[in-house]
Design an enzyme around this catalytic site. Structure first.
Site, PDB file in Angstrom:
ATOM      1  N   LYS A 125       0.818  -1.298   0.038  1.00  0.00           N
ATOM      2  CA  LYS A 125       0.026  -0.028  -0.118  1.00  0.00           C
ATOM      3  C   LYS A 125       0.929   1.246  -0.017  1.00  0.00           C
ATOM      4  CE  LYS A 125      -3.837  -2.221  -0.031  1.00  0.00           C
ATOM      5  NZ  LYS A 125      -3.551  -3.403  -0.506  1.00  0.00           N
TER       6      LYS A 125
HETATM    7  C1  LIG Z   1      -9.664  -2.594  -2.226  1.00  0.00           C
HETATM    8  C2  LIG Z   1      -9.180  -3.404  -0.886  1.00  0.00           C
HETATM    9  N1  LIG Z   1      -9.790  -3.470   0.317  1.00  0.00           N
HETATM   10  C3  LIG Z   1      -9.402  -4.151   1.572  1.00  0.00           C
HETATM   11  C4  LIG Z   1      -8.232  -4.736   1.548  1.00  0.00           C
HETATM   12  C5  LIG Z   1      -7.909  -5.508   2.622  1.00  0.00           C
HETATM   13  O1  LIG Z   1      -6.776  -4.908   3.356  1.00  0.00           O
HETATM   14  P1  LIG Z   1      -6.003  -5.788   4.290  1.00  0.00           P
HETATM   15  O2  LIG Z   1      -5.089  -6.605   3.896  1.00  0.00           O
HETATM   16  O3  LIG Z   1      -5.390  -4.693   5.185  1.00  0.00           O
HETATM   17  O4  LIG Z   1      -7.023  -6.339   5.314  1.00  0.00           O
HETATM   18  C6  LIG Z   1      -7.414  -4.877   0.162  1.00  0.00           C
HETATM   19  C7  LIG Z   1      -6.085  -5.535   0.181  1.00  0.00           C
HETATM   20  O5  LIG Z   1      -5.309  -5.491  -0.862  1.00  0.00           O
HETATM   21  C8  LIG Z   1      -7.960  -3.966  -0.780  1.00  0.00           C
HETATM   22  O6  LIG Z   1      -7.309  -4.091  -2.194  1.00  0.00           O
END
Ligand SMILES: Cc1ncc(COP(=O)(O)O)c(C=O)c1O
Length: 400
Positions: free
Chosen positions: A199
């Site tokens: 990210k």
């Molecule tokens: C659009 C979106 N939402 C949520 C997530 C989930 O993030 P996390 O891995 O921090 O839970 C991601 C992960 O890549 C994502 O691309």
């Protein structure tokens, strides 16, 4: 350029690059290193003073009253859905063009994910489709800011208000994005960010809830950490204080180790964003001459966080599929991604959502023409030139 030099590697030409260019790369330096070491030496590793500092710095960056560090964006979405009253049997409307985590969070809250179609060329929620997807059991809408572009938030807010439902942001891709003068994370009732390794800023794994609803903080805090009313840092004083299990909770806290990294990354965010946006603009300028490809865009008055660089292959422009283009780019030694194959095409989502492929035609058709190019602060312009050259020769070779 001779004709032979323009033959893609997949068709027998020499690859544009000798060394593989990764799709994504973390950007960590001495600052993260010393910040993490300091925490290791402090003797306090889990959620404590450094997490509190990261939370307040993040809240000021976004421009909200409160931020709460969590284990992941998914964990944050789960807690937000519960805090905004989503209970088993409810429906939550979200986008079919997202990572499965968005839908999983809705399922963890016991609700049914209903997917509404997206805007062509943007692939973020179409407010009219959202309105049509609302039903008597709808309790919330989760807007997913795709690739760094905010959703059409004014229209979504009026749909949510009109229906009396909460509006939440999946801001995993949107650290630093703005919409009509406000930052992503401050555009709805609550938002959840991701600090996953790829990210815009990272803590390895981690996430952050942002909201102006300070009244929800006690519940969010308790559910973030085992459902007890005092966290470890509050129990560590000289006087013993009884803590109590007051509700069902999860192990969703963010450690001081992770938060130290997050603070160091947050300090670098303005520079990261400037670099990402410059590379994004450079891609757009250089790809404008390739009429077979169409980079994703966003709403008027928005600035993307330039997290990813997805583009659509124009229908009928090439005589091969998206997957063939992916393979051809890999053969040139260029890393690629797809963000995302529409969720109804995934068997788990198809089994747990009432939305069928035919209900979200823009999402499904677009997702089959979608691919992402490398975009990160340490991408050199010469690397980016290789990507552009690779894509150019593939598109010229496979033109219909
Ligand atoms: C659009 C979106 N939402 C949520 C997530 C989930 O993030 P996390 O891995 O921090 O839970 C991601 C992960 O890549 C994502 O691309």
């Amino acid at each position: 350029v001779s004709i032979a030099a323009d033959v893609p590697a997949i068709a027998g030409g020499a690859p544009v690059r000798r060394a593989f260019l990764p799709f994504s790369r973390v950007d960590l330096g001495a600052e993260e290193d010393s910040a993490v070491r300091e925490v290791l030496r402090s003797g306090w590793l889990t959620t404590g003073p450094v997490t509190a500092r990261f939370e307040s710095a993040f809240a000021s960056f976004v421009g909200v009253r409160a931020a709460l560090g969590v284990a992941s964006c998914t964990a944050g979405l789960h807690l937000l859905l519960r805090a905004f009253g989503v209970v088993p049997g409810d429906e939550v409307v979200t986008s079919p063009v997202t990572f499965p985590a968005t839908v999983n969070a809705i399922l963890h809250a016991g609700a049914t994910p209903v997917l509404a179609d997206v805007l062509p060329g943007r692939l973020t929620l179409d407010p009219r489709a959202v309105k049509a997807a609302l039903g008597p059991r709808t309790r919330a809408i989760v807007a997913v800011h795709l690739a760094g572009w905010p959703c059409e938030m004014d229209a979504l807010r009026s749909v949510a208000r009109g229906a009396g439902v909460s509006l939440l942001e999946d801001a995993a891709h949107a650290i630093g994005a703005t919409y009509r003068g406000r930052a992503a994370g401050a555009l709805a009732d609550g938002a959840s960010f991701s600090f996953y390794a790829t990210k815009n800023i990272t803590t390895g794994e981690g996430g952050m809830i942002t909201t102006d609803r300070e009244d929800l903080l006690p519940r969010l805090r308790a559910e973030r950490l085992h459902g007890v009313d005092l966290d470890a840092s509050q129990r560590d004083g000289a006087a013993y204080v009884h803590w109590e299990s007051v509700t069902l909770g999860w192990k969703y806290n963010l450690s001081d180790i992770a938060s130290a990294m997050g603070l160091a990354q947050l300090a670098k965010l303005p520079g990261f964003l400037a670099r990402r946006r410059a590379l994004d603009a450079r891609y757009r300028a250089r790809l404008a001459e390739l009429d077979a490809v169409e980079p994703l865009t966003g709403p008027a008055g928005a600035e993307s966080a330039a997290h990813l660089f997805p583009l659509l292959l124009r229908p009928g422009a090439l005589r091969v599929s998206r997957d063939e283009v992916l393979r051809a780019l890999l053969a040139e030694n260029v890393g690629v991604g797809v963000h995302f194959r529409a969720l109804p095409l995934h068997r788990h989502v198809a089994a747990s959502s009432p939305t069928r492929v035919g209900d979200v035609p823009v999402a499904v058709a677009s997702s089959e023409r979608l691919l992402s190019l490398p975009l990160y602060p340490s991408l050199a312009e010469s690397d980016q030139d290789d990507v552009i050259e690779a894509l150019g020769r593939i598109v010229r070779f496979y033109r219909s």
